[in-house]
Write a protein that holds these residues in place. Sequence first.
Motif, short mmCIF file in Angstrom:
data_model
loop_
_atom_site.label_atom_id
_atom_site.label_comp_id
_atom_site.label_asym_id
_atom_site.label_seq_id
_atom_site.Cartn_x
_atom_site.Cartn_y
_atom_site.Cartn_z
N ALA A 108 -3.39 -0.55 -2.17
CA ALA A 108 -3.14 0.07 -3.47
C ALA A 108 -1.94 -0.56 -4.17
O ALA A 108 -1.97 -0.81 -5.38
CB ALA A 108 -2.93 1.57 -3.30
N GLU A 109 -0.90 -0.84 -3.40
CA GLU A 109 0.29 -1.47 -3.98
C GLU A 109 -0.03 -2.88 -4.47
O GLU A 109 0.46 -3.32 -5.52
CB GLU A 109 1.41 -1.50 -2.94
N LYS A 112 -1.96 -2.90 -7.77
CA LYS A 112 -1.13 -2.55 -8.93
C LYS A 112 -0.92 -3.76 -9.83
O LYS A 112 -0.81 -3.63 -11.06
CB LYS A 112 0.21 -2.00 -8.45
N LEU A 128 -2.88 7.57 0.16
CA LEU A 128 -2.42 7.09 -1.14
C LEU A 128 -1.33 7.97 -1.72
O LEU A 128 -0.76 7.65 -2.76
CB LEU A 128 -3.61 7.00 -2.11
N SER A 129 -1.04 9.06 -1.03
CA SER A 129 0.07 9.95 -1.38
C SER A 129 0.68 10.45 -0.08
O SER A 129 0.01 11.16 0.69
CB SER A 129 -0.41 11.12 -2.23
N PHE A 218 6.03 7.67 -1.19
CA PHE A 218 4.93 6.81 -1.67
C PHE A 218 3.86 7.63 -2.35
O PHE A 218 3.37 8.64 -1.84
CB PHE A 218 4.33 6.03 -0.51
N ASP A 219 3.43 7.17 -3.52
CA ASP A 219 2.28 7.73 -4.24
C ASP A 219 1.75 6.65 -5.17
O ASP A 219 2.43 6.27 -6.12
CB ASP A 219 2.67 8.97 -5.03
N ARG A 220 0.56 6.17 -4.88
CA ARG A 220 -0.02 5.13 -5.72
C ARG A 220 -1.36 5.59 -6.27
O ARG A 220 -2.24 4.81 -6.60
CB ARG A 220 -0.15 3.83 -4.89
N ASP A 222 -1.74 6.62 -9.08
CA ASP A 222 -1.75 6.26 -10.50
C ASP A 222 -2.60 5.04 -10.80
O ASP A 222 -3.02 4.85 -11.95
CB ASP A 222 -0.32 6.03 -10.99
N ILE A 223 -2.88 4.20 -9.81
CA ILE A 223 -3.64 2.98 -10.10
C ILE A 223 -5.15 3.21 -9.99
O ILE A 223 -5.94 2.37 -10.41
CB ILE A 223 -3.21 1.79 -9.21
#
Length: 290
Positions: A108-109, A112, A128-129, A218-220, A222-223
Motif C-alpha cells: 500500500a505504501e 501511494k 492497512l490500518s 500506520f493507516d494507508r 486513503d490510497i
Amino acid sequence: MDNSGWVQVEGGRVWYRMWGPENTVPLLILHGGPGSSHLGFRPFAERISEERLVVVYDQLGCGQSDRPQQKNLWRIERFVDELKILRKELHLQELHILGHSWGTMLLAEYLKEQPEGILSCIFSGPCLSAARWLEDAEHYRSLLPPHIQEALLEGERTGNYDTEEYRNATKFYEKRHVRQTDRTKEEAAEASAAFGLEVYETMWGPTEFYATGTLKGFDRTDILSTLSMPTLFTCGEWDEASPASTGTYAAMTPNSEFHIFSGCSHSPMNEDLLSYEKKMKEFLNRVERR
C-alpha cells in the motif's frame, strides 16, 4: 529459468529467487512480518512457478538477506526503496504483486507513489490500518478462554512477555487466528532462524497485541479509492485480519473483489494450499485475459 542472488540496498544485501517460465508475467511476493521471510510462501511459490515466473525475496534483516544491527533502517520508507531497487535490478517492468500481512502495508505504501507496470495487486490477510488490526485482536482475545485472557493480561501488566504462561497463551491465540497447521521440527527451526526479531520489535512491538514501534500509527486506507488496477482482497474465515476488516478494504477499492478461505486463519497458503493456489491462479489468469 531459475535464478537467485543478492541485490544491494541501503543497509546491505537482500536475497531473491526468481523461477518459472520466462515468457509469462511475473508474480512478485511481499512476505509478512515485519521480520519474517519468504518461507511461508515457499510451497505456494513452488506450485505456481509451474505456470508463471514467480519472484520471492527476503527483506533486509531476515531470512537469507543481510542483518545489519542498525535500528534506523527499520522504517517503511526504506523498505519501499528496497522494493523499487529490487524491481529495477530484476527488470520487472510489468508484473503482478501479492502482499501478505505486513507485506500489504508495504504494498500500500508503495502504491501511494502510483508506480507503472502493475497489472494487478493482491492483498492477502491485509493490515492497512494498525488501529483496526488491534481492534480485531482485542475482539478475538475477548472470545478466548478466561485463563488464556488472564495470562495475556498478566504478561502485559508486568511487561514480561517471556514467561511460559504468556508464551503458551500467545500460542493458543496463534493456533486459532494466525496458523492452524503445525510445522515439522525442521520447518519450525528454519522459520525461527529466518525471523528478524529486531525488525519486528522495532517496527511493530514486543507482542502482536500492541503496536509500539514505527508502524503504530500506520493507516494507508486513503490510497484504496485511487487504485485502478484489478485488486483481490483475501483472508481466512478466522484470520487475525478479520473478514469484516478485509471486506471493508475491498469495498473502498473500485476494481476489486473479495474472497474468504473457509476454515482458515491468517495462513491459508499453508492451511489450504490447493484452494489458495486455485484462487490466485484464477484471478491472475482472468486479469491477463482482459
